[in-house]
Design a protein around this motif. Structure first.
Motif, short mmCIF file in Angstrom:
data_model
loop_
_atom_site.label_atom_id
_atom_site.label_comp_id
_atom_site.label_asym_id
_atom_site.label_seq_id
_atom_site.Cartn_x
_atom_site.Cartn_y
_atom_site.Cartn_z
N GLY A 31 0.81 -1.22 0.00
CA GLY A 31 0.00 0.00 0.00
C GLY A 31 0.84 1.26 0.00
O GLY A 31 0.53 2.24 -0.70
N PHE A 32 1.93 1.27 0.77
CA PHE A 32 2.82 2.43 0.78
C PHE A 32 3.49 2.63 -0.57
O PHE A 32 3.69 3.77 -1.02
N THR A 33 3.85 1.53 -1.22
CA THR A 33 4.46 1.63 -2.54
C THR A 33 3.48 2.21 -3.55
O THR A 33 3.86 3.06 -4.38
N TYR A 34 2.24 1.80 -3.47
CA TYR A 34 1.22 2.37 -4.35
C TYR A 34 1.09 3.86 -4.11
O TYR A 34 1.01 4.66 -5.05
N ARG A 35 1.08 4.27 -2.84
CA ARG A 35 0.96 5.69 -2.50
C ARG A 35 2.20 6.47 -2.95
O ARG A 35 2.10 7.61 -3.39
N ALA A 36 3.36 5.85 -2.88
CA ALA A 36 4.58 6.54 -3.30
C ALA A 36 4.60 6.74 -4.82
O ALA A 36 5.13 7.74 -5.30
N ILE A 37 4.03 5.80 -5.56
CA ILE A 37 4.02 5.92 -7.02
C ILE A 37 2.86 6.80 -7.48
O ILE A 37 3.03 7.68 -8.33
N LYS A 38 1.70 6.61 -6.93
CA LYS A 38 0.48 7.24 -7.43
C LYS A 38 0.05 8.45 -6.61
O LYS A 38 -0.91 9.10 -6.97
N GLY A 39 0.77 8.77 -5.52
CA GLY A 39 0.36 9.83 -4.61
C GLY A 39 -0.02 11.12 -5.30
O GLY A 39 0.63 11.53 -6.25
N PRO A 40 -1.07 11.77 -4.84
CA PRO A 40 -1.52 12.98 -5.55
C PRO A 40 -0.55 14.16 -5.40
O PRO A 40 -0.43 14.96 -6.31
N THR A 41 0.16 14.24 -4.29
CA THR A 41 1.10 15.34 -4.09
C THR A 41 2.47 14.79 -3.70
O THR A 41 2.60 13.64 -3.27
N THR A 42 3.47 15.64 -3.82
CA THR A 42 4.82 15.24 -3.46
C THR A 42 4.97 14.96 -1.96
O THR A 42 5.64 13.99 -1.60
N PRO A 43 4.38 15.77 -1.07
CA PRO A 43 4.48 15.41 0.36
C PRO A 43 3.89 14.03 0.69
O PRO A 43 4.41 13.33 1.57
N ASP A 44 2.83 13.64 -0.02
CA ASP A 44 2.28 12.29 0.19
C ASP A 44 3.30 11.22 -0.18
O ASP A 44 3.42 10.20 0.48
N ARG A 45 4.03 11.46 -1.25
CA ARG A 45 5.06 10.51 -1.68
C ARG A 45 6.20 10.44 -0.67
O ARG A 45 6.74 9.36 -0.40
N VAL A 46 6.56 11.59 -0.10
CA VAL A 46 7.63 11.61 0.91
C VAL A 46 7.22 10.83 2.15
O VAL A 46 8.00 10.04 2.70
N VAL A 47 5.99 11.04 2.60
CA VAL A 47 5.50 10.31 3.77
C VAL A 47 5.43 8.82 3.48
O VAL A 47 5.76 7.98 4.33
N ALA A 48 5.03 8.45 2.27
CA ALA A 48 4.97 7.03 1.90
C ALA A 48 6.37 6.42 1.88
O ALA A 48 6.55 5.28 2.34
N LEU A 49 7.36 7.14 1.37
CA LEU A 49 8.73 6.61 1.39
C LEU A 49 9.25 6.46 2.81
O LEU A 49 9.96 5.49 3.12
N ASP A 50 8.91 7.40 3.69
CA ASP A 50 9.31 7.27 5.10
C ASP A 50 8.63 6.07 5.73
O ASP A 50 9.26 5.32 6.49
N ALA A 51 7.37 5.86 5.42
CA ALA A 51 6.65 4.70 5.97
C ALA A 51 7.23 3.39 5.45
O ALA A 51 7.30 2.40 6.18
N ILE A 52 7.69 3.39 4.20
CA ILE A 52 8.34 2.19 3.65
C ILE A 52 9.61 1.90 4.43
O ILE A 52 9.90 0.75 4.76
#
Length: 94
Positions: free
Chosen positions: A19-40
Motif C-alpha cells: 500500500g505504501f508503494t502504491y501511494r509513493a508511485i500514485k500519490g496525488p502530491t509530493t508530500p504524500d510521496r515523501v510520507v509514503a517513502l518514510d513509511a516504507i
C-alpha cells in the motif's frame, strides 16, 4: 503458536508496504510521496526485526539501525528540498 503470530505480522507488514508503494508511485502530491517513502523505510526496519526474531539471530540489528538512519536522513533531505528547493545551500556569505 509464536511462529504463527510472527508470520502473520510479517504478512501484515508486507501488505502495508504494498500500500505504501502504491501511494509513493500514485500519490496525488509530493508530500504524500515523501510520507509514503518514510513509511516504507520504517516498515522495512520492522520487517527486518521480525525476520531477525523468526530466525533467532541478532545479526540484523546493525541493518535495522542503518535502515532507520537512512530513512530519517532521506525524509529530512526531501523535506528541506520541498521547503527551499535545494538540499545543500551554497551561500558562503552567512
Amino acid at each position: 503458536m509464536f511462529q504463527t503470530f510472527m508470520y502473520m505480522a510479517i504478512l501484515v507488514i508486507v501488505i502495508a508496504m504494498i500500500g505504501f508503494t502504491y501511494r509513493a508511485i500514485k500519490g496525488p502530491t509530493t508530500p504524500d510521496r515523501v510520507v509514503a517513502l518514510d513509511a516504507i523505510g520504517i516498515s522495512l526496519a520492522g520487517l527486518t526485526a521480525l525476520i531477525s526474531i523468526v530466525l533467532n539471530t541478532s545479526a540484523f540489528l546493525e541493518v535495522i539501525l542503518v535502515i532507520g538512519i537512512l530513512a530519517f536522513i532521506g525524509t529530512v533531505a526531501f523535506s528541506k528540498f520541498l521547503e527551499k528547493g535545494e538540499v545543500i545551500e551554497n551561500d558562503r556569505n552567512r
